[in-house]
Write a protein that holds these residues in place. Sequence first.
Motif, PDB file in Angstrom:
ATOM      1  N   LYS A  29      27.911-122.409  21.788  1.00 56.05           N
ATOM      2  CA  LYS A  29      29.084-122.853  21.046  1.00 56.05           C
ATOM      3  C   LYS A  29      29.100-122.086  19.715  1.00 56.05           C
ATOM      4  N   PRO A  30      30.284-121.652  19.235  1.00 53.19           N
ATOM      5  CA  PRO A  30      30.322-121.013  17.926  1.00 53.19           C
ATOM      6  C   PRO A  30      29.729-121.928  16.847  1.00 53.19           C
ATOM      7  N   THR A  31      29.208-121.303  15.788  1.00 51.23           N
ATOM      8  CA  THR A  31      28.507-122.050  14.746  1.00 51.23           C
ATOM      9  C   THR A  31      28.912-121.564  13.367  1.00 51.23           C
ATOM     10  N   LEU A  32      29.155-122.512  12.478  1.00 53.04           N
ATOM     11  CA  LEU A  32      29.356-122.235  11.059  1.00 53.04           C
ATOM     12  C   LEU A  32      28.111-122.713  10.325  1.00 53.04           C
ATOM     13  N   ILE A  33      27.451-121.803   9.637  1.00 52.05           N
ATOM     14  CA  ILE A  33      26.312-122.169   8.785  1.00 52.05           C
ATOM     15  C   ILE A  33      26.742-121.922   7.352  1.00 52.05           C
ATOM     16  N   HIS A  34      26.694-122.988   6.547  1.00 49.71           N
ATOM     17  CA  HIS A  34      27.113-122.837   5.150  1.00 49.71           C
ATOM     18  C   HIS A  34      25.975-123.187   4.204  1.00 49.71           C
ATOM     19  N   ASN A 107      20.541-113.975   2.226  1.00 48.13           N
ATOM     20  CA  ASN A 107      21.628-114.599   1.477  1.00 48.13           C
ATOM     21  C   ASN A 107      21.282-114.696  -0.009  1.00 48.13           C
ATOM     22  N   LYS A 108      22.267-114.408  -0.841  1.00 48.09           N
ATOM     23  CA  LYS A 108      22.081-114.472  -2.283  1.00 48.09           C
ATOM     24  C   LYS A 108      23.088-115.395  -2.959  1.00 48.09           C
ATOM     25  N   TYR A 109      23.940-116.066  -2.189  1.00 44.87           N
ATOM     26  CA  TYR A 109      25.074-116.774  -2.772  1.00 44.87           C
ATOM     27  C   TYR A 109      25.163-118.222  -2.315  1.00 44.87           C
ATOM     28  N   VAL A 110      25.717-119.056  -3.184  1.00 44.22           N
ATOM     29  CA  VAL A 110      26.239-120.365  -2.823  1.00 44.22           C
ATOM     30  C   VAL A 110      27.586-120.510  -3.518  1.00 44.22           C
ATOM     31  N   PRO A 111      28.581-121.014  -2.846  1.00 45.55           N
ATOM     32  CA  PRO A 111      28.565-121.230  -1.404  1.00 45.55           C
ATOM     33  C   PRO A 111      28.633-119.895  -0.649  1.00 45.55           C
ATOM     34  N   ALA A 112      28.106-119.937   0.563  1.00 45.50           N
ATOM     35  CA  ALA A 112      28.175-118.794   1.469  1.00 45.50           C
ATOM     36  C   ALA A 112      28.399-119.323   2.874  1.00 45.50           C
ATOM     37  N   TYR A 113      29.172-118.598   3.649  1.00 43.48           N
ATOM     38  CA  TYR A 113      29.580-119.052   4.981  1.00 43.48           C
ATOM     39  C   TYR A 113      29.310-117.967   6.012  1.00 43.48           C
ATOM     40  N   TYR A 114      28.644-118.348   7.084  1.00 44.76           N
ATOM     41  CA  TYR A 114      28.318-117.441   8.182  1.00 44.76           C
ATOM     42  C   TYR A 114      28.898-118.037   9.454  1.00 44.76           C
ATOM     43  N   VAL A 115      29.721-117.268  10.159  1.00 38.48           N
ATOM     44  CA  VAL A 115      30.319-117.718  11.417  1.00 38.48           C
ATOM     45  C   VAL A 115      29.702-116.895  12.544  1.00 38.48           C
ATOM     46  N   PHE A 116      29.102-117.596  13.494  1.00 40.71           N
ATOM     47  CA  PHE A 116      28.473-116.969  14.657  1.00 40.71           C
ATOM     48  C   PHE A 116      29.264-117.317  15.902  1.00 40.71           C
ATOM     49  N   ASP A 117      29.322-116.370  16.845  1.00 44.82           N
ATOM     50  CA  ASP A 117      29.980-116.654  18.120  1.00 44.82           C
ATOM     51  C   ASP A 117      29.042-117.471  19.012  1.00 44.82           C
ATOM     52  N   ALA A 118      29.500-117.792  20.207  1.00 45.85           N
ATOM     53  CA  ALA A 118      28.739-118.658  21.114  1.00 45.85           C
ATOM     54  C   ALA A 118      27.414-118.032  21.544  1.00 45.85           C
ATOM     55  N   GLU A 119      27.312-116.710  21.450  1.00 45.19           N
ATOM     56  CA  GLU A 119      26.065-116.030  21.814  1.00 45.19           C
ATOM     57  C   GLU A 119      25.109-115.914  20.625  1.00 45.19           C
ATOM     58  N   GLY A 120      25.544-116.386  19.452  1.00 50.17           N
ATOM     59  CA  GLY A 120      24.691-116.347  18.275  1.00 50.17           C
ATOM     60  C   GLY A 120      24.780-115.065  17.471  1.00 50.17           C
ATOM     61  N   ASN A 121      25.858-114.289  17.670  1.00 46.92           N
ATOM     62  CA  ASN A 121      26.054-113.049  16.917  1.00 46.92           C
ATOM     63  C   ASN A 121      26.937-113.313  15.692  1.00 46.92           C
ATOM     64  N   LEU A 122      26.551-112.767  14.540  1.00 45.20           N
ATOM     65  CA  LEU A 122      27.331-112.944  13.325  1.00 45.20           C
ATOM     66  C   LEU A 122      28.685-112.258  13.469  1.00 45.20           C
ATOM     67  N   ARG A 123      29.743-113.023  13.265  1.00 47.53           N
ATOM     68  CA  ARG A 123      31.100-112.484  13.380  1.00 47.53           C
ATOM     69  C   ARG A 123      31.846-112.458  12.064  1.00 47.53           C
ATOM     70  N   HIS A 124      31.384-113.260  11.082  1.00 44.89           N
ATOM     71  CA  HIS A 124      32.065-113.295   9.784  1.00 44.89           C
ATOM     72  C   HIS A 124      31.116-113.819   8.729  1.00 44.89           C
ATOM     73  N   PHE A 125      31.207-113.230   7.536  1.00 44.07           N
ATOM     74  CA  PHE A 125      30.472-113.712   6.370  1.00 44.07           C
ATOM     75  C   PHE A 125      31.405-113.683   5.169  1.00 44.07           C
ATOM     76  N   GLN A 126      31.314-114.719   4.358  1.00 47.19           N
ATOM     77  CA  GLN A 126      32.008-114.692   3.079  1.00 47.19           C
ATOM     78  C   GLN A 126      31.259-115.587   2.101  1.00 47.19           C
ATOM     79  N   ALA A 127      31.426-115.270   0.819  1.00 49.04           N
ATOM     80  CA  ALA A 127      30.769-116.033  -0.239  1.00 49.04           C
ATOM     81  C   ALA A 127      31.795-116.384  -1.298  1.00 49.04           C
TER      82      ALA A 127
END
Length: 148
Positions: A29-34, A107-127
């Motif tokens: 399942k896609p995952t957002l890690i913040h 990671n060097k930032y807060v807030p920071a957001y990492y979006v991974f696809d269902a296979e666990g590959n990073l698809r988006h990052f923003q801070a």
Amino acid sequence: MKLREQMPELSGATEWINEEVTKEDLIGKPTLIHFWSVSCYLCKEAMPEINDLRDEYDDELNVVAVHMPRSEDDLDLGVIRSMAMGHDITQPIFVDSEHKLTDAFENKYVPAYYVFDAEGNLRHFQAGGSGMNMLKKRINRVLGVEEK
């Protein structure tokens, strides 16, 4: 982390709040890690929008919070728990007092957001505190949801 890199293992937590999860629990399942911190004003401002995403995509998206302390004052577990309750952070919280996951993510930032696809590959990052519309667009893209 670079785009398309695999999600690091979720190991080295000082403590888990709400529930403990592993990388294996999230794959499929896609995952957002913040990343957030109790001393971060922008994190507190953005939290309602993160919670809205968590609730809106409840069955389709994993959401994991990582508490990244920015100073000694951010290490008090009681304060972290209280802040989590006060800001309705019901998703699993990885307390990263030793910066083990922070370092794995580079990671060097807060807030920071990492979006991974269902296979666990990073698809988006923003801070930073702005750009929630872009974050939602990227999540929708990973979920295959049409923009309204």
